[in-house]
Design a protein around this motif. Structure first.
Motif, PDB file in Angstrom:
ATOM      1  N   SER A  34      37.027  43.948  30.368  1.00  0.00           N
ATOM      2  CA  SER A  34      36.540  43.513  31.630  1.00  0.00           C
ATOM      3  C   SER A  34      37.787  43.720  32.771  1.00  0.00           C
ATOM      4  CB  SER A  34      35.655  42.267  31.645  1.00  0.00           C
ATOM      5  OG  SER A  34      35.942  41.654  33.074  1.00  0.00           O
ATOM      6  N   THR A  35      37.749  44.657  33.495  1.00  0.00           N
ATOM      7  CA  THR A  35      38.990  44.743  34.409  1.00  0.00           C
ATOM      8  C   THR A  35      38.859  43.506  35.344  1.00  0.00           C
ATOM      9  OG1 THR A  35      37.538  46.272  35.732  1.00  0.00           O
ATOM     10  CG2 THR A  35      39.392  47.222  34.426  1.00  0.00           C
ATOM     11  N   GLY A  36      37.674  43.063  35.781  1.00  0.00           N
ATOM     12  CA  GLY A  36      37.874  41.793  36.450  1.00  0.00           C
ATOM     13  C   GLY A  36      38.624  40.619  36.011  1.00  0.00           C
ATOM     14  N   LEU A  39      42.339  41.319  35.996  1.00  0.00           N
ATOM     15  CA  LEU A  39      42.891  40.861  37.079  1.00  0.00           C
ATOM     16  C   LEU A  39      43.081  39.625  37.273  1.00  0.00           C
ATOM     17  CD1 LEU A  39      41.146  44.267  38.986  1.00  0.00           C
ATOM     18  CD2 LEU A  39      43.712  44.172  38.473  1.00  0.00           C
ATOM     19  N   ARG A  40      41.800  38.761  37.375  1.00  0.00           N
ATOM     20  CA  ARG A  40      41.929  37.382  37.642  1.00  0.00           C
ATOM     21  C   ARG A  40      42.875  36.806  36.653  1.00  0.00           C
ATOM     22  NH1 ARG A  40      36.581  38.118  38.472  1.00  0.00           N
ATOM     23  NH2 ARG A  40      36.068  38.267  36.320  1.00  0.00           N
ATOM     24  N   ALA A  41      43.118  37.176  35.230  1.00  0.00           N
ATOM     25  CA  ALA A  41      44.250  36.493  34.745  1.00  0.00           C
ATOM     26  C   ALA A  41      45.612  36.732  34.992  1.00  0.00           C
ATOM     27  CB  ALA A  41      44.115  36.984  32.983  1.00  0.00           C
ATOM     28  N   GLY A  60      37.050  40.354  48.017  1.00  0.00           N
ATOM     29  CA  GLY A  60      35.979  41.046  47.362  1.00  0.00           C
ATOM     30  C   GLY A  60      35.899  42.520  47.302  1.00  0.00           C
ATOM     31  N   ALA A  61      37.144  43.046  47.836  1.00  0.00           N
ATOM     32  CA  ALA A  61      37.347  44.424  47.790  1.00  0.00           C
ATOM     33  C   ALA A  61      37.921  45.091  46.498  1.00  0.00           C
ATOM     34  CB  ALA A  61      38.422  44.858  48.777  1.00  0.00           C
ATOM     35  N   LEU A  62      37.991  46.284  46.587  1.00  0.00           N
ATOM     36  CA  LEU A  62      38.380  46.974  45.053  1.00  0.00           C
ATOM     37  C   LEU A  62      39.957  47.053  45.193  1.00  0.00           C
ATOM     38  CD1 LEU A  62      35.554  50.061  44.335  1.00  0.00           C
ATOM     39  CD2 LEU A  62      35.631  47.421  43.601  1.00  0.00           C
ATOM     40  N   ASP A  88      33.332  46.722  31.054  1.00  0.00           N
ATOM     41  CA  ASP A  88      32.357  46.036  32.139  1.00  0.00           C
ATOM     42  C   ASP A  88      33.343  45.958  33.148  1.00  0.00           C
ATOM     43  OD1 ASP A  88      31.657  43.669  33.567  1.00  0.00           O
ATOM     44  OD2 ASP A  88      32.096  42.011  32.048  1.00  0.00           O
ATOM     45  N   GLY A  89      32.837  46.419  34.246  1.00  0.00           N
ATOM     46  CA  GLY A  89      33.616  46.689  35.587  1.00  0.00           C
ATOM     47  C   GLY A  89      34.465  47.689  35.775  1.00  0.00           C
ATOM     48  N   PHE A  90      34.304  48.753  34.777  1.00  0.00           N
ATOM     49  CA  PHE A  90      35.086  49.989  34.747  1.00  0.00           C
ATOM     50  C   PHE A  90      34.236  50.924  33.976  1.00  0.00           C
ATOM     51  CE2 PHE A  90      37.871  53.281  33.418  1.00  0.00           C
ATOM     52  CZ  PHE A  90      38.941  53.314  34.482  1.00  0.00           C
ATOM     53  N   PRO A  91      33.966  52.265  34.589  1.00  0.00           N
ATOM     54  CA  PRO A  91      34.552  52.499  35.932  1.00  0.00           C
ATOM     55  C   PRO A  91      33.539  51.963  36.913  1.00  0.00           C
ATOM     56  CG  PRO A  91      33.188  54.269  34.732  1.00  0.00           C
ATOM     57  CD  PRO A  91      33.344  53.221  33.976  1.00  0.00           C
ATOM     58  N   ARG A  92      34.137  52.198  38.294  1.00  0.00           N
ATOM     59  CA  ARG A  92      33.364  51.716  39.505  1.00  0.00           C
ATOM     60  C   ARG A  92      33.589  52.538  40.565  1.00  0.00           C
ATOM     61  NH1 ARG A  92      33.997  45.654  38.703  1.00  0.00           N
ATOM     62  NH2 ARG A  92      33.300  44.699  40.679  1.00  0.00           N
ATOM     63  N   THR A  93      34.133  53.806  40.220  1.00  0.00           N
ATOM     64  CA  THR A  93      34.452  54.990  41.354  1.00  0.00           C
ATOM     65  C   THR A  93      34.134  56.026  40.593  1.00  0.00           C
ATOM     66  OG1 THR A  93      36.692  54.873  41.207  1.00  0.00           O
ATOM     67  CG2 THR A  93      35.807  53.584  43.067  1.00  0.00           C
ATOM     68  N   ALA A  95      36.184  58.548  40.610  1.00  0.00           N
ATOM     69  CA  ALA A  95      37.558  58.890  40.380  1.00  0.00           C
ATOM     70  C   ALA A  95      37.824  58.223  38.796  1.00  0.00           C
ATOM     71  CB  ALA A  95      38.575  58.625  41.319  1.00  0.00           C
ATOM     72  N   GLN A  96      37.465  56.894  38.847  1.00  0.00           N
ATOM     73  CA  GLN A  96      37.600  56.143  37.701  1.00  0.00           C
ATOM     74  C   GLN A  96      36.751  56.516  36.413  1.00  0.00           C
ATOM     75  OE1 GLN A  96      36.952  51.769  38.266  1.00  0.00           O
ATOM     76  NE2 GLN A  96      38.285  51.742  39.985  1.00  0.00           N
ATOM     77  N   ALA A  97      35.607  57.164  36.775  1.00  0.00           N
ATOM     78  CA  ALA A  97      34.829  57.715  35.911  1.00  0.00           C
ATOM     79  C   ALA A  97      35.282  58.834  35.224  1.00  0.00           C
ATOM     80  CB  ALA A  97      33.165  58.034  36.157  1.00  0.00           C
ATOM     81  N   LYS A 171      29.971  41.783  50.940  1.00  0.00           N
ATOM     82  CA  LYS A 171      31.064  42.826  50.871  1.00  0.00           C
ATOM     83  C   LYS A 171      30.968  43.462  49.556  1.00  0.00           C
ATOM     84  CE  LYS A 171      35.327  44.258  51.941  1.00  0.00           C
ATOM     85  NZ  LYS A 171      36.614  43.918  52.527  1.00  0.00           N
ATOM     86  N   ARG A 172      31.121  42.805  48.451  1.00  0.00           N
ATOM     87  CA  ARG A 172      30.833  43.279  47.064  1.00  0.00           C
ATOM     88  C   ARG A 172      29.791  44.189  46.815  1.00  0.00           C
ATOM     89  NH1 ARG A 172      31.457  38.058  44.219  1.00  0.00           N
ATOM     90  NH2 ARG A 172      31.096  39.206  42.266  1.00  0.00           N
ATOM     91  N   LEU A 173      28.521  43.689  47.330  1.00  0.00           N
ATOM     92  CA  LEU A 173      27.258  44.333  47.185  1.00  0.00           C
ATOM     93  C   LEU A 173      27.211  45.676  47.717  1.00  0.00           C
ATOM     94  CD1 LEU A 173      24.805  41.447  46.738  1.00  0.00           C
ATOM     95  CD2 LEU A 173      25.607  42.770  44.855  1.00  0.00           C
TER      96      LEU A 173
HETATM   97  P1  ADP Z   1      32.178  41.515  40.321  1.00  0.00           P
HETATM   98  O1  ADP Z   1      31.698  42.637  39.400  1.00  0.00           O
HETATM   99  O2  ADP Z   1      31.238  40.409  39.938  1.00  0.00           O
HETATM  100  O3  ADP Z   1      32.658  41.785  41.447  1.00  0.00           O
HETATM  101  P2  ADP Z   1      34.429  41.683  38.463  1.00  0.00           P
HETATM  102  O4  ADP Z   1      34.924  40.365  37.841  1.00  0.00           O
HETATM  103  O5  ADP Z   1      34.143  43.036  37.646  1.00  0.00           O
HETATM  104  O6  ADP Z   1      33.462  40.771  39.301  1.00  0.00           O
HETATM  105  O7  ADP Z   1      35.736  41.949  39.392  1.00  0.00           O
HETATM  106  C1  ADP Z   1      36.303  41.201  40.247  1.00  0.00           C
HETATM  107  C2  ADP Z   1      37.170  41.881  41.289  1.00  0.00           C
HETATM  108  O8  ADP Z   1      38.165  42.761  40.541  1.00  0.00           O
HETATM  109  C3  ADP Z   1      36.306  42.999  42.034  1.00  0.00           C
HETATM  110  O9  ADP Z   1      35.741  42.508  43.224  1.00  0.00           O
HETATM  111  C4  ADP Z   1      37.656  43.746  42.575  1.00  0.00           C
HETATM  112  O10 ADP Z   1      38.401  43.305  43.447  1.00  0.00           O
HETATM  113  C5  ADP Z   1      38.514  43.614  41.065  1.00  0.00           C
HETATM  114  N1  ADP Z   1      38.040  45.011  40.113  1.00  0.00           N
HETATM  115  C6  ADP Z   1      37.634  44.913  39.059  1.00  0.00           C
HETATM  116  N2  ADP Z   1      37.385  46.085  38.432  1.00  0.00           N
HETATM  117  C7  ADP Z   1      37.656  47.014  39.415  1.00  0.00           C
HETATM  118  C8  ADP Z   1      37.759  48.158  39.336  1.00  0.00           C
HETATM  119  N3  ADP Z   1      37.299  49.088  38.190  1.00  0.00           N
HETATM  120  N4  ADP Z   1      38.038  48.779  40.240  1.00  0.00           N
HETATM  121  C9  ADP Z   1      38.571  48.152  41.379  1.00  0.00           C
HETATM  122  N5  ADP Z   1      38.737  47.024  41.564  1.00  0.00           N
HETATM  123  C10 ADP Z   1      38.194  46.353  40.439  1.00  0.00           C
END
Ligand code: ADP
Length: 219
Positions: A34-36, A39-41, A60-62, A88-93, A95-97, A171-173
């Protein structure tokens, strides 16, 4: 069983990706990436990476494609990802895919699960979500652990994620619709997309995903 079981799980924030990925990772003995969470860690550890991304996460931005692509590339070099991973949470764009196709090479993504949940439901789920900062357990705002602020599993602090506040949720949605929804077409055109109703009990969602995995002879 294919050499590597690389599964991508897509779905709006709050669709239940994390919950499903944790279960499936155990079932298939592959890591939950999970990239989220990564990043949070980093933010929590106050590492150089964490300091770089903290404000972006809070809003809540990328974070930038380059940065997450490097993180995922490094993650796939770890030995436990040799048999695949649940993404989980990747790819999200897009370019990432595309970067993911390059990282995985011939033995690429085997299936992309779209967890479908109506927007009203994910908004409600996110606003009432509380998380343990230590073990990551997810609670509802009405659960004892959330009310007391102490995780019943590990004793850690139970908090509301900054990006689960109303402005950030909105914003995230929006970001999901703009940047991530186009990936559905990307995987559909490759014959890899399966849609699963995420508005059912967690066990039923897991069952539906496992059925799709088995029907394709992936496990
Ligand atoms: P959620 O999907 O509930 O927003 P995540 O835990 O997947 O939560 O991600 C939290 C935050 O981490 C995102 O709002 C973004 O800032 C960052 N993030 C996670 N994955 C990516 C990604 N693949 N590309 C860009 N930013 C990311």
């Amino acid at each position: 069983m294919p050499a590597r079981l690389n599964l991508v799980v897509l779905g709006k924030q709050g669709a239940g990706k994390g919950t499903q990925c944790k279960r499936l990772a155990e079932t298939y003995s592959i890591p939950h990436v999970s990239t989220g969470d990564i990043l949070r860690a980093a933010v929590k550890a106050d590492s150089a990476l964490g300091r770089e991304v903290a404000a972006v996460l809070e809003a809540g931005a990328l974070v930038s494609d380059d940065l997450v692509i490097k993180l995922v590339e490094a993650r796939f070099e770890e030995p436990d990802a040799a048999r695949g991973a649940l993404l989980d949470g990747f790819p999200r764009t897009l370019a990432q895919a595309e970067a993911l196709e390059r990282i995985l090479g011939d033995d690429g993504v085997k299936l992309c699960v779209d967890l479908e949940v109506p927007i009203e439901l994910v908004t409600a789920r996110l606003s009432s979500r509380r998380v343990c900062q230590e073990c990551g357990s997810i609670y509802r705002d009405t659960d004892i652990s959330a009310i007391s602020g102490t995780c019943e599993k590990c004793g850690g602090d139970v908090i509301q994620r900054a990006d689960d506040q109303p402005d950030a949720i909105h914003k995230r949605l929006e970001t999901y619709e703009r940047d991530t929804a186009p990936l559905l077409e990307f995987y559909k055109s490759r014959g890899l997309l399966v849609s699963v109703n995420g508005d059912q009990a967690p066990d039923e969602v897991t069952g539906a995903i496992m059925t799709a995995v088995h029907e394709r002879g992936l496990a």
